[in-house]
Design a protein around this motif. Structure first.
Motif, PDB file in Angstrom:
ATOM      1  N   GLY A 442       0.740  -1.126   0.139  1.00 23.55           N
ATOM      2  CA  GLY A 442      -0.017  -0.031   0.033  1.00 23.55           C
ATOM      3  C   GLY A 442       0.716   1.466  -0.201  1.00 23.55           C
ATOM      4  O   GLY A 442       0.282   2.471   0.182  1.00 23.55           O
ATOM      5  N   ILE A 443       2.102   1.367   0.030  1.00 23.57           N
ATOM      6  CA  ILE A 443       2.937   2.635  -0.115  1.00 23.57           C
ATOM      7  C   ILE A 443       3.241   2.974  -1.556  1.00 23.57           C
ATOM      8  O   ILE A 443       4.045   3.815  -1.647  1.00 23.57           O
ATOM      9  N   ARG A 444       2.707   2.245  -2.581  1.00 21.87           N
ATOM     10  CA  ARG A 444       3.154   2.828  -3.768  1.00 21.87           C
ATOM     11  C   ARG A 444       3.024   4.092  -4.070  1.00 21.87           C
ATOM     12  O   ARG A 444       4.046   5.047  -4.769  1.00 21.87           O
ATOM     13  N   HIS A 445       2.149   4.750  -3.656  1.00 23.27           N
ATOM     14  CA  HIS A 445       1.726   6.182  -4.016  1.00 23.27           C
ATOM     15  C   HIS A 445       2.634   7.185  -3.622  1.00 23.27           C
ATOM     16  O   HIS A 445       3.222   8.036  -4.102  1.00 23.27           O
ATOM     17  N   ASP A 446       2.916   6.620  -2.170  1.00 21.48           N
ATOM     18  CA  ASP A 446       3.912   7.606  -1.417  1.00 21.48           C
ATOM     19  C   ASP A 446       5.286   7.513  -1.782  1.00 21.48           C
ATOM     20  O   ASP A 446       6.114   8.322  -1.569  1.00 21.48           O
ATOM     21  N   TRP A 447       5.467   6.099  -2.227  1.00 23.20           N
ATOM     22  CA  TRP A 447       6.935   5.821  -2.712  1.00 23.20           C
ATOM     23  C   TRP A 447       7.265   6.510  -3.782  1.00 23.20           C
ATOM     24  O   TRP A 447       8.542   7.125  -4.102  1.00 23.20           O
ATOM     25  N   ASP A 448       6.511   6.682  -4.825  1.00 20.56           N
ATOM     26  CA  ASP A 448       6.805   7.112  -6.135  1.00 20.56           C
ATOM     27  C   ASP A 448       6.393   8.845  -6.064  1.00 20.56           C
ATOM     28  O   ASP A 448       7.042   9.502  -6.969  1.00 20.56           O
ATOM     29  N   VAL A 452       6.166  13.738  -0.785  1.00 20.58           N
ATOM     30  CA  VAL A 452       6.214  12.930   0.425  1.00 20.58           C
ATOM     31  C   VAL A 452       7.611  13.175   1.009  1.00 20.58           C
ATOM     32  O   VAL A 452       8.552  12.474   0.152  1.00 20.58           O
ATOM     33  N   GLU A 453       7.603  13.830   2.011  1.00 19.91           N
ATOM     34  CA  GLU A 453       9.121  13.960   2.566  1.00 19.91           C
ATOM     35  C   GLU A 453       9.202  13.116   3.775  1.00 19.91           C
ATOM     36  O   GLU A 453      10.435  13.384   4.715  1.00 19.91           O
ATOM     37  N   GLN A 461      11.960   5.311  10.749  1.00 22.49           N
ATOM     38  CA  GLN A 461      12.831   6.135  10.335  1.00 22.49           C
ATOM     39  C   GLN A 461      12.112   7.245   9.184  1.00 22.49           C
ATOM     40  O   GLN A 461      11.245   6.401   8.155  1.00 22.49           O
ATOM     41  N   GLU A 462      12.019   8.504   9.006  1.00 20.55           N
ATOM     42  CA  GLU A 462      11.387   9.088   8.092  1.00 20.55           C
ATOM     43  C   GLU A 462      12.584   9.180   6.776  1.00 20.55           C
ATOM     44  O   GLU A 462      13.679   9.355   6.967  1.00 20.55           O
ATOM     45  N   TRP A 463      12.074   8.842   5.588  1.00 19.61           N
ATOM     46  CA  TRP A 463      12.728   9.013   4.378  1.00 19.61           C
ATOM     47  C   TRP A 463      12.278  10.158   3.602  1.00 19.61           C
ATOM     48  O   TRP A 463      11.091  10.314   3.436  1.00 19.61           O
ATOM     49  N   VAL A 466      12.571   9.186  -1.609  1.00 25.59           N
ATOM     50  CA  VAL A 466      12.959   7.710  -1.640  1.00 25.59           C
ATOM     51  C   VAL A 466      12.776   7.329  -3.112  1.00 25.59           C
ATOM     52  O   VAL A 466      13.403   6.354  -3.464  1.00 25.59           O
ATOM     53  N   SER A 467      11.938   7.899  -3.940  1.00 27.82           N
ATOM     54  CA  SER A 467      11.707   7.577  -5.364  1.00 27.82           C
ATOM     55  C   SER A 467      13.216   7.748  -6.017  1.00 27.82           C
ATOM     56  O   SER A 467      13.462   7.008  -7.115  1.00 27.82           O
ATOM     57  N   ASP A 468      13.935   8.506  -5.625  1.00 32.13           N
ATOM     58  CA  ASP A 468      15.343   8.756  -6.390  1.00 32.13           C
ATOM     59  C   ASP A 468      16.470   8.238  -5.552  1.00 32.13           C
ATOM     60  O   ASP A 468      17.691   8.401  -5.802  1.00 32.13           O
ATOM     61  N   SER A 469      16.130   7.440  -4.539  1.00 30.25           N
ATOM     62  CA  SER A 469      17.404   7.005  -3.785  1.00 30.25           C
ATOM     63  C   SER A 469      17.921   5.793  -4.321  1.00 30.25           C
ATOM     64  O   SER A 469      17.515   5.249  -5.335  1.00 30.25           O
TER      65      SER A 469
END
Length: 482
Positions: A442-448, A452-453, A461-463, A466-469
């Motif tokens: 369920g984190i696809r939207h936030d991941w891409d 989202v910071e 931990q906060e990332w 992440v999509s460019d990590s």
């Protein structure tokens, strides 16, 4: 026309060893046509003008039997052919006298004379010839009359001019020759007939041929005259009950009937020919084989394969090469298909479970165009498997390049293994960076999303970004080689 039929009723095929296959590629081995006439007569202990003595002929007949002779591989038994195929009488010289005897009484070393209209009573070496021409169409498929002389012209006994063969017709001229062998021995030596016929069984059991059930014999010889009187059911029964069949002196129409009868049983039929009369059977057969040198243009157009050297042994080489190409194509296709499932599954999981994309489009292009191409091409150069010529002919309706068996192997077996390995690697690397499988759902939207910071991982931990990590790069790099 000849045919070896495998037993398909119980699914068991007669497998031949590699040695048997290699022996089929060899021409008939004999030097009776190469050595001088004097040396041949001395070897056979006979005289060109006096012939054998009656006593010597009797002893040879009792010891060797009908037309038998010592070879590297001896036949199990020498059968009598059908009455209208075997000459009833032969003109033979014994003790300087010309006699007319039953052809069954001929022995190796007999001096025989044949003339226009006769049927050659045995395989003979020509000693004298006058404008002699014979019909070899039943042996070699050559429709034109063949000149026969005393000259040795070819290493192949079927091509040389100083031999005349059993049961071939004399079309012109006369000759005198010495008996050296039988056509049955040649048929056995090249593997056309290897098992006993009904005549062999009758001789072995000491019974009249009428008391032998023809279905008990594995081999049979049928000539055109008998085939003419047969119904379709009778021909089907012969093909069904016998593994080795020789059809002798058949007409073009009869050849076509034989091909169709074999195909009714689901057999793969190959027909060889060089003349216009062979064209219907060549066209109807599953594999039509025409002669490249002596063949007519019509036969070449009707055929699927052309023998450039007119050598029947090339058929086996061609079939082996064709099977090798077919096998290697299947290997290349199977190798290519196996990567489809692990490439498409990440996109399915991406949409169905809202997890990050495990394998990107750029990585897939690199796999298909880069790493998959060379291995797939290299499979085309694989050598033949050890059993390639002992397999049954493939079923044209089932054994295609891409069939059910290949699909199951490529997708459900190898493809599944690759997919499981890819996702195991993907989840392991994600968990190593703090994103176990339970967090990924369920984190696809936030991941891409680049907005989202504060994406939380499994450790709280906060990332940011992440999509460019490096996590995405590590996952794609690890999954792609699999």
């Amino acid at each position: 026309m000849s045919k070896n039929i495998k037993d398909q009723k119980n699914g068991k095929g007669r497998k031949k060893s590699k040695k048997d296959i290699k022996s089929l590629k060899k021409d008939v081995e004999t030097d009776n046509h190469k050595i001088s006439i004097e040396e041949l007569l001395q070897r056979l202990n006979t005289d060109q003008y006096m012939g054998l003595s009656h006593l010597a002929a009797k002893l040879r007949f009792e010891i060797d039997g009908l037309f038998s002779f010592c070879q590297v591989h001896k036949s199990n038994a020498i059968m009598d052919s059908f009455k209208n195929l075997v000459p009833q009488y032969a003109t033979v010289i014994r003790e300087g006298e010309i006699n007319t005897i039953s052809a069954e009484e001929l022995v190796i070393g007999d001096i025989v004379e044949v003339k226009f209209g006769d049927r050659v009573p045995a395989d003979i070496r020509i000693l004298e010839a006058h404008s002699l021409k014979v019909d070899n169409s039943s042996l070699t498929g050559e429709s034109e009359p063949q000149i026969r002389t005393t000259e040795f012209t070819h290493d192949n006994p079927l091509e040389t001019r100083n031999l005349a063969f059993f049961s071939t017709n004399v079309l012109e001229g006369t000759c005198r020759g010495v008996v050296i062998a039988t056509a049955k021995a040649i048929a056995r030596s090249v593997g056309i007939i290897t098992k006993p016929t009904a005549e062999d069984l009758a001789k072995k059991r000491g019974l009249p041929i009428s008391e032998i059930d023809p279905r008990q014999a594995s081999a049979i010889v049928v000539n055109g005259g008998e085939l003419l009187e047969m119904k379709a059911e009778d021909l089907d029964a012969i093909i069904y009950h016998h593994n080795e069949i020789v059809f002798a002196r058949t007409s073009p129409q009869q050849k076509l009937l034989i091909v169709e009868a074999c195909q009714r049983r689901g057999e793969i039929v190959a027909v060889t020919g060089d003349g216009v009369n062979d064209s219907p059977a060549l066209k109807r057969a599953d594999i039509g084989v025409a002669m490249g040198i002596t063949g007519s243009d019509v036969s070449k157009q009707a055929a699927d394969m052309i023998l450039l050297d007119d050598n029947f042994a090339s058929i086996i080489v061609g079939i082996e090469e064709g099977r090798l190409i077919f096998d290697n194509l299947k290997k290349s296709i199977a190798y290519t298909l196996t990567s489809n499932l692990p490439e498409i599954t990440p996109f399915l999981f991406f949409m169905m479970f809202d997890i990050p994309l495990a394998l990107g489009t750029i990585a897939i292009l690199c796999i298909d165009i880069g790493t998959d191409m060379m291995p797939a091409i290299s499979l085309a150069y694989e050598k033949a498997e050890s059993d390639i010529m002992t397999r049954m002919p493939r079923d044209p309706f089932e054994d295609r390049l891409v069939n059910k068996k290949l699909i199951i192997m490529a997708y459900l077996q190898i493809g599944t293994i690759q997919t499981v390995a890819c996702f195991f690697t993907f989840f392991a690397i994600m968990a190593e960076h703090g994103f176990p499988p339970s967090v990924l759902l369920g984190i696809r939207h936030d991941w891409d999303s680049k907005d989202v910071e504060d994406l939380l991982d499994g450790y709280g931990q906060e990332w940011y970004g992440v999509s460019d990590s490096r996590v995405r790069t590590d996952c794609s790099t690890a999954v792609a080689p699999l």
